[in-house]
Enzyme design. Structure first.
Site, PDB file in Angstrom:
ATOM      1  N   GLU A  41      41.432  64.718  62.535  1.00 15.53           N
ATOM      2  CA  GLU A  41      42.620  65.313  63.154  1.00 15.53           C
ATOM      3  C   GLU A  41      42.281  65.981  64.489  1.00 15.53           C
ATOM      4  OE1 GLU A  41      45.840  65.381  62.339  1.00 15.53           O
ATOM      5  OE2 GLU A  41      45.710  64.258  60.480  1.00 15.53           O
ATOM      6  N   GLY A  85      35.867  64.368  75.645  1.00 16.04           N
ATOM      7  CA  GLY A  85      36.762  65.207  76.426  1.00 16.04           C
ATOM      8  C   GLY A  85      37.340  66.378  75.648  1.00 16.04           C
ATOM      9  N   TYR A  86      38.069  67.227  76.341  1.00 24.01           N
ATOM     10  CA  TYR A  86      38.657  68.434  75.740  1.00 24.01           C
ATOM     11  C   TYR A  86      37.635  69.122  74.838  1.00 24.01           C
ATOM     12  CZ  TYR A  86      43.320  67.221  77.432  1.00 24.01           C
ATOM     13  OH  TYR A  86      44.389  66.937  78.220  1.00 24.01           O
ATOM     14  N   CYS A 194      57.084  51.933  67.715  1.00 24.73           N
ATOM     15  CA  CYS A 194      57.891  52.775  68.602  1.00 24.73           C
ATOM     16  C   CYS A 194      56.992  53.326  69.714  1.00 24.73           C
ATOM     17  CB  CYS A 194      58.529  53.905  67.792  1.00 24.73           C
ATOM     18  SG  CYS A 194      59.910  54.717  68.624  1.00 24.73           S
TER      19      CYS A 194
END
Length: 371
Positions: A41, A85-86, A194
């Site tokens: 997550e 990253g982050y 979607c």
DNA sequence: CATCCGTGGCA
DNA sequence: TTGCCAAGGAT
């Protein structure tokens, strides 16, 4: 909440049935270990599945348990995260593992209030973990769900401006007892049908329920917020050699951009300043040393989330002064071979690659570089 | 509440 | 080449 939370509506059933046949087979879905799901997550925040998978596998081999992660030092942790990253995600995950170890006996908590109290875990991540690991009925509202719900409802404003409303819908739609599958199904729908561009409405289980599709607005929803132009910075970067053929690297402060990562020293080129002037000034301010600036190595263009940079990298020769961590966390002389042991930002990896493919320290002129 | 925080893929 | 976008959270 629905009047009969145990009843499954045709809308819910269509999605759950679709997920059973068309859902993705992802590594973390084979696990019910809250720690493994937690890791997935965090890695998946603002990051696509295909990018995460190899990092996820390596991470669990390296840190198979919360205890093993808690026992690691930050350099090891950031090395495993290098390139994702982050980096605050990795620092927070590490910090949170130590909290779980100290406050929860090393066992990931199962109460929402305790989970969301951990650093790096917000409402969506807490709901994602607790629903996936324990099938607890907590809703989620990530980028996929925002987009799916915005289209389902034909939302007339950017999702960012309707978060509370979308949370209500995510909660209202969630069938208690099937929270695990339903949340995962929502995300799969957003990721594979979607999609942001060119949604595959012809193969969507919610086509008959979708207001945007019915009104032929599915290409204009979700409505975008207007974005501001981002600045471009020019940075002078020094590859500093000593007489032993070693390179000088520094560790960035723990907070802020690329916090805790190692880098080649440098800084922003001020107006009216040459790159060479900038490099001399920066290493004086940040490291307390004097260098001679030599040959150009490479220019690197790189885009961060809210600005762009051009790194102008030059070979330098150390002249005077013991390097001190004045504007950084730590300084170290290392050999070209030892660079692998340190976590570098992506833009710095290109510097290392250029060093490996072009110059060897023994080939550099030792004393008579142009100043 | 707006801004900060990485990187890779895609049109 | 450039800009947009992706399983968000912290401040």
């Amino acid at each position: 909440m629905p009047h009969q939370p145990w009843a499954i509506s045709p809308l819910q059933q269509a999605l759950l049935r679709w997920y059973q046949h068309q859902g993705r087979d992802l590594p973390w879905r084979h696990s019910r270990d809250a720690y493994a799901i937690w890791v997935s997550e965090i890695m998946l925040q603002q990051t696509q599945v295909q990018t995460v998978i190899p990092y996820y596998q390596r991470w669990l081999e390296h840190f198979p348990t919360i205890s093993s992660l808690a026992a690691a030092d930050q350099d090891q942790v950031l090395k495993q995260w290098q390139g994702l990253g982050y980096y605050a995600r990795a620092r927070n995950l590490h910090h949170a593992a130590r909290i779980v170890e100290a406050d929860h006996g090393g066992k990931f908590p199962e109460q929402f209030e305790q989970v969301i109290a951990l650093p790096g875990i917000g409402r969506t991540t807490a709901g994602g973990i607790l629903s996936a690991a324990f099938n607890q009925p907590w809703p989620i509202l990530d980028g996929n769900v925002k987009r799916v719900l915005a289209r389902l409802l034909a939302l007339d404003r950017p999702p960012k401006q309707a978060e509370a409303y979308l949370w209500q819908w995510s909660e209202q739609l969630l069938p208690h007892g099937q929270a695990r599958d339903f949340n995962q199904a929502l995300m799969d729908l957003g990721a594979t049908r979607c999609t942001p561009r060119q949604p595959l409405c012809h193969d969507c289980p919610w086509q008959a329920h979708c207001r945007a599709y019915a009104e032929n607005k599915h290409h204009q929803i979700p409505i975008k917020m207007k974005t501001n132009p981002i600045p471009h910075k020019y940075i002078g970067v020094a590859v500093i050699w000593n007489d032993a053929g070693q390179l000088l690297i520094d560790r960035r402060p723990a907070a802020g951009l690329l916090g805790g990562l190692w880098e080649f020293p440098g800084g922003k080129i001020e107006p009216g300043e040459t790159v060479q002037d900038c490099i001399v000034r920066e290493v004086t301010e940040e490291l307390g040393i004097a260098v001679d600036v030599g040959e150009h190595l490479i220019d690197i263009d790189h885009a961060y989330s809210h600005f762009k940079v051009t790194l102008q990298v030059y070979h330098c020769r150390h002249r005077q002064g013991e390097p001190q961590p004045l504007g950084c966390d730590a300084v170290r002389w290392v050999s070209l071979e030892e660079l692998d042991q340190y976590a570098f930002p992506k833009a710095n990896e290109q510097i290392i690659a250029a060093l490996r493919s072009q110059a060897h320290p023994i080939d550099l002129p030792p004393t008579d570089l142009p100043v």
